[in-house]
Design a protein around this motif. Structure first.
Motif, PDB file in Angstrom:
ATOM      1  N   ALA A 118      -1.208 -26.615   4.744  1.00  0.00           N
ATOM      2  CA  ALA A 118      -1.979 -25.382   4.944  1.00  0.00           C
ATOM      3  C   ALA A 118      -2.216 -24.358   3.858  1.00  0.00           C
ATOM      4  N   HIS A 119      -1.090 -24.261   3.295  1.00  0.00           N
ATOM      5  CA  HIS A 119      -0.893 -23.377   2.073  1.00  0.00           C
ATOM      6  C   HIS A 119      -2.009 -23.769   0.928  1.00  0.00           C
ATOM      7  N   GLU A 120      -1.928 -25.121   0.748  1.00  0.00           N
ATOM      8  CA  GLU A 120      -2.794 -25.760  -0.327  1.00  0.00           C
ATOM      9  C   GLU A 120      -4.279 -25.367   0.121  1.00  0.00           C
ATOM     10  N   VAL A 121      -4.726 -25.920   1.294  1.00  0.00           N
ATOM     11  CA  VAL A 121      -6.052 -25.470   1.996  1.00  0.00           C
ATOM     12  C   VAL A 121      -6.358 -23.974   1.807  1.00  0.00           C
ATOM     13  N   GLY A 122      -5.370 -23.191   2.144  1.00  0.00           N
ATOM     14  CA  GLY A 122      -5.604 -21.719   1.577  1.00  0.00           C
ATOM     15  C   GLY A 122      -6.183 -21.284   0.503  1.00  0.00           C
ATOM     16  N   HIS A 123      -5.631 -22.081  -0.803  1.00  0.00           N
ATOM     17  CA  HIS A 123      -6.352 -21.909  -2.142  1.00  0.00           C
ATOM     18  C   HIS A 123      -7.656 -22.390  -2.156  1.00  0.00           C
ATOM     19  N   HIS A 124      -7.830 -23.381  -1.036  1.00  0.00           N
ATOM     20  CA  HIS A 124      -9.364 -23.768  -1.015  1.00  0.00           C
ATOM     21  C   HIS A 124     -10.417 -22.564  -0.549  1.00  0.00           C
ATOM     22  N   VAL A 125      -9.710 -22.036   0.545  1.00  0.00           N
ATOM     23  CA  VAL A 125     -10.247 -20.857   1.231  1.00  0.00           C
ATOM     24  C   VAL A 125     -10.699 -19.681   0.103  1.00  0.00           C
ATOM     25  N   GLN A 126      -9.627 -19.498  -0.713  1.00  0.00           N
ATOM     26  CA  GLN A 126      -9.833 -18.419  -1.856  1.00  0.00           C
ATOM     27  C   GLN A 126     -10.937 -19.009  -2.879  1.00  0.00           C
ATOM     28  N   ASN A 127     -10.903 -20.214  -3.007  1.00  0.00           N
ATOM     29  CA  ASN A 127     -11.942 -20.606  -3.846  1.00  0.00           C
ATOM     30  C   ASN A 127     -13.521 -20.430  -3.292  1.00  0.00           C
ATOM     31  N   LEU A 128     -13.562 -20.634  -1.998  1.00  0.00           N
ATOM     32  CA  LEU A 128     -14.623 -20.400  -1.386  1.00  0.00           C
ATOM     33  C   LEU A 128     -15.037 -18.930  -1.226  1.00  0.00           C
ATOM     34  N   ILE A 129     -14.414 -17.952  -1.163  1.00  0.00           N
ATOM     35  CA  ILE A 129     -14.737 -16.554  -1.081  1.00  0.00           C
ATOM     36  C   ILE A 129     -14.667 -15.752  -2.376  1.00  0.00           C
ATOM     37  N   GLY A 130     -14.198 -16.632  -3.621  1.00  0.00           N
ATOM     38  CA  GLY A 130     -14.095 -16.049  -4.807  1.00  0.00           C
ATOM     39  C   GLY A 130     -12.983 -15.662  -5.420  1.00  0.00           C
ATOM     40  N   VAL A 131     -11.831 -15.623  -4.710  1.00  0.00           N
ATOM     41  CA  VAL A 131     -10.776 -15.195  -5.186  1.00  0.00           C
ATOM     42  C   VAL A 131     -10.381 -15.719  -6.483  1.00  0.00           C
ATOM     43  N   LEU A 132     -10.235 -17.232  -6.555  1.00  0.00           N
ATOM     44  CA  LEU A 132      -9.777 -17.913  -7.552  1.00  0.00           C
ATOM     45  C   LEU A 132     -10.716 -17.952  -8.654  1.00  0.00           C
ATOM     46  N   PRO A 133     -12.149 -18.128  -8.409  1.00  0.00           N
ATOM     47  CA  PRO A 133     -12.816 -17.767  -9.761  1.00  0.00           C
ATOM     48  C   PRO A 133     -12.423 -16.454 -10.517  1.00  0.00           C
ATOM     49  N   LYS A 134     -12.514 -15.345  -9.577  1.00  0.00           N
ATOM     50  CA  LYS A 134     -12.188 -14.211 -10.132  1.00  0.00           C
ATOM     51  C   LYS A 134     -10.779 -14.162 -10.911  1.00  0.00           C
ATOM     52  N   PHE A 135      -9.622 -14.471 -10.321  1.00  0.00           N
ATOM     53  CA  PHE A 135      -8.470 -14.808 -10.975  1.00  0.00           C
ATOM     54  C   PHE A 135      -8.410 -15.458 -12.371  1.00  0.00           C
ATOM     55  N   ASN A 136      -9.184 -16.499 -12.530  1.00  0.00           N
ATOM     56  CA  ASN A 136      -9.325 -17.448 -13.541  1.00  0.00           C
ATOM     57  C   ASN A 136      -9.910 -16.893 -14.503  1.00  0.00           C
ATOM     58  N   ARG A 137     -11.198 -15.969 -13.976  1.00  0.00           N
ATOM     59  CA  ARG A 137     -11.681 -15.369 -15.241  1.00  0.00           C
ATOM     60  C   ARG A 137     -10.811 -13.969 -15.720  1.00  0.00           C
ATOM     61  N   ALA A 138     -10.344 -13.530 -15.046  1.00  0.00           N
ATOM     62  CA  ALA A 138      -9.387 -12.205 -15.445  1.00  0.00           C
ATOM     63  C   ALA A 138      -7.994 -12.476 -16.120  1.00  0.00           C
ATOM     64  N   ARG A 139      -7.382 -13.970 -15.787  1.00  0.00           N
ATOM     65  CA  ARG A 139      -6.349 -13.970 -16.422  1.00  0.00           C
ATOM     66  C   ARG A 139      -6.323 -14.262 -18.073  1.00  0.00           C
ATOM     67  N   GLN A 140      -7.804 -14.478 -18.356  1.00  0.00           N
ATOM     68  CA  GLN A 140      -7.877 -14.996 -19.932  1.00  0.00           C
ATOM     69  C   GLN A 140      -7.733 -13.670 -20.785  1.00  0.00           C
ATOM     70  N   SER A 141      -7.707 -12.515 -20.303  1.00  0.00           N
ATOM     71  CA  SER A 141      -7.558 -11.237 -20.834  1.00  0.00           C
ATOM     72  C   SER A 141      -5.970 -10.852 -20.602  1.00  0.00           C
ATOM     73  N   MET A 142      -5.283 -11.369 -19.656  1.00  0.00           N
ATOM     74  CA  MET A 142      -3.917 -10.730 -19.368  1.00  0.00           C
ATOM     75  C   MET A 142      -2.711 -11.501 -20.187  1.00  0.00           C
ATOM     76  N   SER A 143      -1.774 -10.596 -20.304  1.00  0.00           N
ATOM     77  CA  SER A 143      -0.740 -11.095 -20.792  1.00  0.00           C
ATOM     78  C   SER A 143       0.030 -12.041 -19.899  1.00  0.00           C
TER      79      SER A 143
END
Length: 302
Positions: free
Chosen positions: A181-206
């Motif tokens: 269920a936790h890993e499927v939770g990441h899929h839900v995050q991907n569908l609602i845009g959380v993961l894409p946003k995080f992956n873009r932001a982390r490029q400029s993070m320490s």
């Protein structure tokens, strides 16, 4: 858990028993056999060699046409095949359990998305043993279960469940269901845009900033797993002690617990999933509320 006899998901790729090489699932690489055509040094000799190889492969019963089209000798295709004949009948109860838990997540999230006027796109779950390939890198027992947003698949070496029980002291079917269920939770995050946003932001993070944000992402996935747990309980599937199994599992795989176990001390700046207390807290919050709005791990303290 009272899970037997319930619907099983068709979104399962069973790769147990398959051992793809570093180039993929075909001995010639995922793109199939490359045939040198045209001029250049050794061109004719290469073609003759290929013809010889074709004859030998045909005598061995290998479908050469499928290789040229990017297939594999075993008939296994990463994007299409949902079952594997590599180990017929192997660990069928485990497959039934995983397929049932995946089906339960499908029903939960389809209902939640539908209530919000949206459509839920179901992920696939890849069961493997040892290692397998993914667009996000090689999946192995060492990496643990993970979700790859590129192909929208959950990768699970079911031996991890044995490790949870023997090494981490987190046994029980609902503890195992929590992992799925936790890993499927990441899929839900991907569908609602959380993961894409995080992956873009982390490029400029320490590194420390990216780790801190990763913790919030992981805790939200724990909260989403808790939401699934609530809907599962409402169906009457949970038995006495099941909730404690999930909370214990969340605690046993917290960053602080894992670091204490492996090195005897903790390094908070290196945390990527959250402490034991945080993981149990957010799973429980999702379980008690049953609402995605209660899973905002990005605002305030966690």
């Amino acid at each position: 858990m009272d899970w037997k006899g319930r619907r099983q998901s068709d979104n399962i790729e069973d790769r147990r028993g398959s051992s793809p090489g570093p180039m993929g699932d075909s001995p010639f690489g995922r793109r199939g056999l490359n045939i040198p055509i045209g001029g250049g040094k050794g061109g004719i000799g290469s073609i003759i060699l290929v013809i010889v190889i074709f004859v030998v492969l045909q005598m061995m019963g290998v479908d050469v046409t499928s290789l040229m089209n990017g297939g594999s000798p075993s008939g296994y295709d990463q994007g299409e095949q949902t079952t594997s004949n590599a180990r017929p009948g192997a660990n069928d109860e485990m497959k039934a359990f995983v397929a049932t838990m995946l089906a339960e997540t499908e029903e939960t999230w389809s209902g939640i998305f539908s209530a919000a006027g949206k459509s839920y796109r179901e992920p696939k779950l890849v069961m493997f043993s040892g290692s397998t390939s993914s667009p996000c890198g090689t999946a192995s027992a060492a990496t643990g279960p993970f979700y790859c947003p590129t192909d929208e698949k959950v990768y699970l070496d079911t031996d991890f469940f044995n490790e949870m029980a023997t090494r981490f002291g987190a046994s029980g079917d609902f503890a195992e269901a929590y992992v799925i269920a936790h890993e499927v939770g990441h899929h839900v995050q991907n569908l609602i845009g959380v993961l894409p946003k995080f992956n873009r932001a982390r490029q400029s993070m320490s590194e420390s900033e990216a780790n801190a944000m990763s913790v919030r992402v992981e805790l939200q996935a724990d909260c989403f797993a808790g939401i699934w747990g609530k809907f599962t309980d409402q169906k009457g599937m949970l038995e006495r002690g099941d909730l404690d199994e999930a909370l214990n599992a969340a605690a046993q795989i917290g960053d602080d617990a894992l670091q204490k176990r492996s090195q005897g001390y903790v390094v908070p700046d290196s945390f990527t999933h959250g402490t034991s207390a945080q993981r149990a807290k957010w799973f429980k919050r999702g379980y008690e509320s049953g609402k995605m709005t209660a899973c905002d791990t990005f605002s305030g303290n966690i």
